[in-house]
Design a protein around this motif. Structure first.
Motif, PDB file in Angstrom:
ATOM      1  N   TYR A  99      16.255  -1.790  -9.377  1.00 13.06           N
ATOM      2  CA  TYR A  99      15.034  -1.237  -9.984  1.00 13.06           C
ATOM      3  C   TYR A  99      15.196  -1.037 -11.482  1.00 13.06           C
ATOM      4  O   TYR A  99      14.364  -1.483 -12.273  1.00 13.06           O
ATOM      5  N   ASN A 111       1.633  -2.378  -0.926  1.00 12.37           N
ATOM      6  CA  ASN A 111       2.679  -1.458  -1.376  1.00 12.37           C
ATOM      7  C   ASN A 111       3.052  -0.439  -0.305  1.00 12.37           C
ATOM      8  O   ASN A 111       4.231  -0.161  -0.070  1.00 12.37           O
ATOM      9  N   THR A 112       2.039   0.144   0.327  1.00 18.44           N
ATOM     10  CA  THR A 112       2.283   1.149   1.359  1.00 18.44           C
ATOM     11  C   THR A 112       3.073   0.563   2.521  1.00 18.44           C
ATOM     12  O   THR A 112       4.028   1.176   3.019  1.00 18.44           O
ATOM     13  N   ASN A 151       6.699   0.016   1.475  1.00 22.20           N
ATOM     14  CA  ASN A 151       7.437   1.274   1.368  1.00 22.20           C
ATOM     15  C   ASN A 151       7.878   1.764   2.746  1.00 22.20           C
ATOM     16  O   ASN A 151       9.041   2.147   2.948  1.00 22.20           O
ATOM     17  N   SER A 190      10.584  -0.496   4.173  1.00 26.40           N
ATOM     18  CA  SER A 190      11.846  -0.355   3.440  1.00 26.40           C
ATOM     19  C   SER A 190      12.613   0.861   3.917  1.00 26.40           C
ATOM     20  O   SER A 190      13.843   0.819   4.078  1.00 26.40           O
ATOM     21  N   THR A 209       7.386  -5.268  -7.021  1.00 27.16           N
ATOM     22  CA  THR A 209       6.815  -4.186  -6.220  1.00 27.16           C
ATOM     23  C   THR A 209       7.741  -3.824  -5.066  1.00 27.16           C
ATOM     24  O   THR A 209       7.975  -2.643  -4.783  1.00 27.16           O
ATOM     25  N   THR A 210       8.284  -4.837  -4.416  1.00 26.27           N
ATOM     26  CA  THR A 210       9.223  -4.596  -3.317  1.00 26.27           C
ATOM     27  C   THR A 210      10.456  -3.843  -3.806  1.00 26.27           C
ATOM     28  O   THR A 210      10.914  -2.886  -3.164  1.00 26.27           O
ATOM     29  N   GLN A 220       9.544  -0.175  -4.487  1.00 29.62           N
ATOM     30  CA  GLN A 220       9.336   0.584  -3.255  1.00 29.62           C
ATOM     31  C   GLN A 220      10.665   0.850  -2.537  1.00 29.62           C
ATOM     32  O   GLN A 220      10.905   1.959  -2.040  1.00 29.62           O
ATOM     33  N   ARG A 221      11.516  -0.158  -2.499  1.00 27.05           N
ATOM     34  CA  ARG A 221      12.818   0.020  -1.834  1.00 27.05           C
ATOM     35  C   ARG A 221      13.688   0.986  -2.627  1.00 27.05           C
ATOM     36  O   ARG A 221      14.419   1.798  -2.049  1.00 27.05           O
ATOM     37  N   SER A 262      12.541   3.429  -4.471  1.00 29.52           N
ATOM     38  CA  SER A 262      11.978   4.761  -4.240  1.00 29.52           C
ATOM     39  C   SER A 262      12.471   5.331  -2.918  1.00 29.52           C
ATOM     40  O   SER A 262      12.841   6.510  -2.836  1.00 29.52           O
TER      41      SER A 262
END
Length: 595
Positions: free
Chosen positions: A147, A195-196, A199, A202, A314-315, A318-319, A321
């Motif tokens: 990230y 995205n949801t 997440n 992940s 984006t992946t 999210q991962r 996060s």
């Protein structure tokens, strides 16, 4: 993104890596946008000069026009190549700043997590398995690095490129720019909903990976038991089930991504079609030139890679996060045992328990109930009792691995909770019931508790622990490397190496937690004789099951169901004809029957 706010301190620390990195991103993208304008001019040159070239058919000047035409194309081609070389140079600088910064942050995070693990109390490790702890410090940190490095780099690169390209488009023709960018809002909506899903999946993947890591670590540690009970096939089946769970979660995420990327490419392709269709009408009406259409197509293709990378970025976010959330759960934990006292006095070894009770917080088992006793400095005290009577709990409380629920423990008339914890433990030698040796040389295992040590000190400690002769019989002697958990040695040898590790510290208080069970009576007597010499004038606490081990102690504490039911010397307790005397008679009968 709220979990990723934790990383802001690292961004501030490495701001002089980020700022130049952003500068290099902007410069590289400027050199990426300008070639589109050069190509547009070159396209106009071609369309205009082809007509002129055709008009001079059969004339000598046609050769001159052809030469000028060729030189112009060569000039534009060279200029485009030069601009892309400059862009490549600044892309290199961009990666050298932002990607290297991510490696520094990864290094800092691993150190911070490991340092925090070291501070947490023993109860924390009873509640969490090793595989999960390792996974948070390795796999989760790696996702954070992806990230702070690639994800941020490509996100900044995409944002800057979008701004430059959109500005360039609108400066040429507003109508064509609007139609060219028309699919983008649809793309934003798709990203929002996807995205949801990414997440959630992940987090499921990370949880399953932790379970898988814990299973493998535990099975490898207990491989001797698995082979003894011929359970290789059974563990293989369990591993296959856990792996299947991980695979199913990973495939579920891949399916989302597999639909995501083609959808984005489809929308980018739609932009190209709209550009040609609407742009063609603009050329016919004379609003723009054919070169502008070529320029817009280059812009659209320049956006293709960043837009396709947007899903990947984006992946990653999210991962990251999900991983940062898992890391924060542990970093926010405060140790149950802490100390703010900075004084470093030398302890004498007087220990006092006054109405001490303790219940294990995880199990609710009440291990000690209103225990009171005194140990004078320099005394040799033994603790005996049936299994589960609370002997090891006493050792843990003296070491302050836990704090008592009620009552008070004092060391040299000072409350234990108020002492400098590190200084206090540095003056204690502890040999646990479950011996643990590191995958290192025998010498380093013995010298583990000290920063500097001489070979003579290591040899002396091994002699006092009655393991010297065993060690020198090995080919590499003290440099012999031990397998995981000391598997190279026998049970008795491991216990004696552990004893040597405690004795080399020359502690003020020495605690033996039933650590002579795997040695024979003769070796036990040798160790106890050496212990009497080494610990002369220092406090020794010996927890044991065999009365023959402790009968020469200055004081014997008899525990039963978390309470001290008897205390005194060996002879005093035999005269009392209580639990101790009963245990003594039972052990004598067992010895007679075994002869």
């Amino acid at each position: 993104m709220k979990h990723l706010r934790f990383l802001n301190k690292y961004f501030y620390k490495y701001k002089w890596w980020i700022i130049p990195g952003i500068f290099f991103v902007i410069i590289s993208n400027i050199f990426g946008v300008i070639p589109a304008q050069v190509i547009g001019h070159a396209f106009n040159l071609i369309t205009d000069n082809i007509q002129v070239y055709g008009l001079f058919d059969g004339f000598e000047r046609r050769e001159i026009i052809y030469r000028i035409f060729s030189y112009s194309l060569l000039y534009f081609g060279t200029l485009v190549l030069f601009l892309y070389l400059l862009r490549g140079l600044f892309l290199f600088f961009m990666r050298q700043t932002i990607i290297l910064m991510s490696r520094h942050i990864e290094y800092d995070m691993k150190n911070e997590i490991y340092a925090h693990y070291q501070k947490l109390s023993l109860g924390f490790y009873r509640r969490n398995n090793t595989g999960d702890l390792m996974n948070r410090a390795t796999e989760d940190v790696n996702r954070i690095r992806m990230y702070v490095g690639p994800a941020i780099m490509y996100a900044i690169n995409t944002a800057v490129l979008f701004v430059l390209v959109i500005y360039a488009m609108f400066s040429v023709n507003v109508k064509l720019a609007v139609f060219c960018l028309l699919p983008l809002p649809v793309l934003v909506v798709i990203i929002y909903f996807v995205n949801t899903m990414i997440n959630e999946k992940s987090e499921q993947i990370q949880e399953q990976l932790s379970k898988l890591s814990s299973f493998v670590q535990e099975r490898f540690s207990g491989i001797r038991v698995i082979k003894s009970y011929v359970r290789e096939g059974h563990t293989k089946e369990i591993f296959a089930r856990e792996s299947q769970g991980y695979k199913d979660n990973a495939l579920s995420l891949v399916k989302v991504q597999a639909l995501f990327f083609p959808t984005m490419l489809l929308l980018v392709g739609l932009s190209t079609i709209l550009t040609i269709y609407v742009g063609g009408g603009q050329v016919i009406s004379g609003s723009i030139t054919p070169g502008n259409i070529a320029e817009f197509i280059v812009y659209v293709n320049q956006l293709t890679f960043p837009v396709s990378m947007l899903g990947w970025v984006t992946t990653l976010i999210q991962r990251a996060s999900a991983s940062q959330k898992r890391i924060n759960e542990f970093l926010e934990l405060q140790p149950d045992i802490s100390s703010s006292n900075l004084e470093t006095p030398e302890i004498k070894g007087r220990i006092s328990f006054n109405q001490v009770s303790f219940t294990y917080p995880d199990t609710g088992i009440k291990a000690l109930k209103e225990v009171s006793f005194e140990i004078e400095a320099g005394q040799f005290v033994a603790i005996i009792g049936r299994t589960g009577s609370g002997k090891s709990t006493l050792a843990n409380l003296i070491m302050r691995m836990y704090d008592c629920d009620s009552g008070q423990i004092t060391i040299d008339e000072k409350v234990l909770k108020e002492l400098n914890l590190q200084n206090y433990r540095n003056q204690i030698g502890f040999v646990p019931q479950e011996v643990f040796l590191f995958s290192d040389s025998i010498k380093n295992n013995i010298a583990f508790g000290l920063d500097t040590v001489t070979d003579q000190e290591v040899e002396t400690a091994s002699r006092n622990a009655a393991v010297y002769q065993n060690i020198i019989d090995f080919e590499y002697k003290f440099e012999t490397m031990l397998g995981e958990r000391g598997i190279t040695l026998s049970g008795g040898q491991k216990q004696r190496v552990s004893i040597a590790r405690a004795l080399i510290k020359e502690p003020k208080i020495l605690i033996f937690d039933d650590c002579l069970s795997a040695v024979d009576t003769r070796t036990e007597e040798e160790i106890l004789n050496n212990l009497g010499r080494v610990m002369n004038g220092k406090t020794s606490i010996l927890i044991a099951h065999r009365i023959s081990t402790i009968k020469n102690a200055d004081k014997i504490l008899v525990l039963d169901d978390g309470r001290i039911v008897e205390q005194g010397t060996h002879h005093e307790l035999l005269k009392a004809a209580g639990i101790y005397a009963e245990m003594y008679q039972n052990q004598l009968l067992e010895e007679e029957q075994s002869v």
